[in-house]
Design a protein around this motif. Structure first.
Motif, PDB file in Angstrom:
ATOM      1  N   PHE A 277     -13.017 -11.135 -27.484  1.00  0.00           N
ATOM      2  CA  PHE A 277     -14.522 -10.955 -27.905  1.00  0.00           C
ATOM      3  C   PHE A 277     -14.701 -12.537 -28.407  1.00  0.00           C
ATOM      4  O   PHE A 277     -13.876 -13.186 -29.019  1.00  0.00           O
ATOM      5  N   GLU A 278     -16.158 -12.690 -28.383  1.00  0.00           N
ATOM      6  CA  GLU A 278     -16.702 -13.719 -28.987  1.00  0.00           C
ATOM      7  C   GLU A 278     -16.821 -13.644 -30.566  1.00  0.00           C
ATOM      8  O   GLU A 278     -17.924 -12.867 -30.727  1.00  0.00           O
ATOM      9  N   ALA A 279     -15.995 -13.584 -31.434  1.00  0.00           N
ATOM     10  CA  ALA A 279     -16.206 -13.403 -32.769  1.00  0.00           C
ATOM     11  C   ALA A 279     -16.421 -14.591 -33.724  1.00  0.00           C
ATOM     12  O   ALA A 279     -15.405 -15.502 -33.433  1.00  0.00           O
ATOM     13  N   ARG A 280     -16.937 -14.553 -34.809  1.00  0.00           N
ATOM     14  CA  ARG A 280     -17.037 -15.492 -35.747  1.00  0.00           C
ATOM     15  C   ARG A 280     -17.164 -14.823 -37.065  1.00  0.00           C
ATOM     16  O   ARG A 280     -17.640 -13.933 -37.397  1.00  0.00           O
ATOM     17  N   SER A 281     -16.337 -15.575 -38.208  1.00  0.00           N
ATOM     18  CA  SER A 281     -16.436 -14.976 -39.591  1.00  0.00           C
ATOM     19  C   SER A 281     -17.548 -15.799 -40.247  1.00  0.00           C
ATOM     20  O   SER A 281     -17.826 -16.784 -39.938  1.00  0.00           O
ATOM     21  N   PHE A 282     -18.039 -14.809 -41.429  1.00  0.00           N
ATOM     22  CA  PHE A 282     -19.068 -15.715 -42.302  1.00  0.00           C
ATOM     23  C   PHE A 282     -18.671 -15.118 -43.547  1.00  0.00           C
ATOM     24  O   PHE A 282     -18.664 -13.751 -43.695  1.00  0.00           O
ATOM     25  N   HIS A 283     -18.585 -15.771 -44.783  1.00  0.00           N
ATOM     26  CA  HIS A 283     -18.422 -15.251 -46.097  1.00  0.00           C
ATOM     27  C   HIS A 283     -19.604 -15.459 -46.846  1.00  0.00           C
ATOM     28  O   HIS A 283     -19.962 -16.555 -47.355  1.00  0.00           O
ATOM     29  N   ARG A 284     -20.217 -14.459 -46.987  1.00  0.00           N
ATOM     30  CA  ARG A 284     -21.582 -14.326 -47.407  1.00  0.00           C
ATOM     31  C   ARG A 284     -21.545 -14.844 -48.967  1.00  0.00           C
ATOM     32  O   ARG A 284     -22.649 -15.732 -49.468  1.00  0.00           O
ATOM     33  N   ASP A 285     -20.739 -14.184 -49.921  1.00  0.00           N
ATOM     34  CA  ASP A 285     -20.611 -14.445 -51.402  1.00  0.00           C
ATOM     35  C   ASP A 285     -19.620 -15.259 -51.546  1.00  0.00           C
ATOM     36  O   ASP A 285     -19.423 -15.494 -53.172  1.00  0.00           O
ATOM     37  N   LEU A 286     -18.888 -15.894 -51.141  1.00  0.00           N
ATOM     38  CA  LEU A 286     -17.907 -16.892 -51.248  1.00  0.00           C
ATOM     39  C   LEU A 286     -18.528 -18.191 -52.243  1.00  0.00           C
ATOM     40  O   LEU A 286     -19.337 -18.744 -51.608  1.00  0.00           O
ATOM     41  N   GLY A 287     -18.109 -18.221 -53.304  1.00  0.00           N
ATOM     42  CA  GLY A 287     -18.608 -19.399 -54.329  1.00  0.00           C
ATOM     43  C   GLY A 287     -19.665 -18.943 -55.472  1.00  0.00           C
ATOM     44  O   GLY A 287     -20.115 -19.738 -55.868  1.00  0.00           O
ATOM     45  N   ARG A 288     -19.970 -17.702 -55.215  1.00  0.00           N
ATOM     46  CA  ARG A 288     -21.112 -17.407 -56.010  1.00  0.00           C
ATOM     47  C   ARG A 288     -20.534 -16.973 -57.482  1.00  0.00           C
ATOM     48  O   ARG A 288     -21.504 -17.047 -58.497  1.00  0.00           O
ATOM     49  N   GLU A 289     -19.312 -16.667 -57.400  1.00  0.00           N
ATOM     50  CA  GLU A 289     -18.886 -16.370 -58.989  1.00  0.00           C
ATOM     51  C   GLU A 289     -18.768 -17.760 -59.872  1.00  0.00           C
ATOM     52  O   GLU A 289     -18.632 -18.945 -59.175  1.00  0.00           O
TER      53      GLU A 289
END
Length: 289
Positions: A277-289
């Motif tokens: 599959f053409e899959a990609r990861s995305f980390h929405r809240d990384l770095g918000r803390e």
């Protein structure tokens, strides 16, 4: 028309202030012939003119917004299967009322359906008009937590390779304390796993760190979840393709979106890629803390 259409048609609509202009600019950068603020009744005429002037391989993007109660019926009629001869994707941009109000106030522009009432009144009318359209969209993007660069990344991810016919899977990590992504097709909760936050040597790191990832994946239930969940996603993906749906968004959450959800998102994405599959990861809240 007797011609084979290679270029696709992307129709962008959604709530006022949700980012339609940003999407239009990004599509143009990706090589699309873009028409902004197009009345739905002119959709087929625009496609015909592009076919004649630029050829049927030229991808087309049109941005339409709400101006009257007949908006949905007009757009639906002009998107009916086979009327343009092109593979068509309907993109709906959404955001929370709080965010939309803030954006509209920042640019000091009234809502097109506001009339003599409040800005929120216009948003309420717009949501009612667009409710059916949102439910029928091929791709819904919630821009509440996205900046301009993140939104353009989402569009580039979806339409940067218009000749791709396979399913495009986005796997996003998030923190429940920041809210569940409303545009997710699937949501999985990783809070059943022990939290690395309470391990002093792991707390400063993220789920991208090999030590954190090893800790998360070695906890009881982690491997069993991955082994059971990925085949479910793969099976649904096959069904999506059979039904003509080309996008799937999977949200993986933990408390803050820093450790468990990030590590599991990376592993799920890797497994899906291994399956083709053409899959990609995305980390929405990384770095918000």
């Amino acid at each position: 028309m007797g011609q084979e259409h290679v270029g696709e048609l992307v129709v962008v609509t959604g709530m006022t202030g949700a980012g339609r202009s940003t999407v239009a600019k990004e599509l143009e950068d990706l090589g699309y012939y873009v028409v902004d603020n197009l009345p739905p009744a002119l959709l087929r005429d625009v496609v015909r003119l592009v076919d004649e002037s630029r050829g049927t391989s030229q991808p087309v993007g049109v941005v339409v917004d709400v101006r009257s109660g007949s908006f949905f019926e007009s757009l639906e009629a002009n998107l009916a299967q086979g009327t343009t001869g092109r593979s068509t994707t309907l993109v709906f941009l959404d955001a929370s009322d709080e965010v939309l109000v803030r954006r509209q106030e920042a640019v000091r522009r009234p809502h097109p359906l506001q009339g003599s009432g409040r800005l929120l009144d216009g948003l309420e009318r717009e949501r009612k008009v667009l409710a059916d359209l949102r439910s029928n969209a091929d791709l819904v993007i919630d821009t509440s937590a996205l900046n301009v660069h993140q939104l353009t990344d989402r569009i580039a991810e979806a339409f940067g390779t218009p000749d791709t016919t396979g399913l495009r899977v986005s796997v996003i990590s998030f923190g429940f304390k920041y809210g569940i992504p409303v545009d997710a097709d699937f949501v999985a909760d990783m809070r059943f796993l022990p939290n690395p936050h309470w391990v002093p040597e792991l707390r400063p790191s993220t789920g991208r760190d090999p030590k954190v990832a090893e800790y998360v994946h070695s906890r009881p239930g982690a491997a069993e979840f991955i082994d059971a969940y990925v085949p479910v996603l793969a099976g649904v993906a096959g069904g999506y393709l059979r039904e003509g749906k080309r996008f799937m968004r999977v949200a993986i959450g933990c408390t803050g979106g820093k450790h468990r959800s990030v590590a599991m998102t990376e592993e799920i994405t890797g497994r899906l890629v291994e399956l083709g599959f053409e899959a990609r990861s995305f980390h929405r809240d990384l770095g918000r803390e």
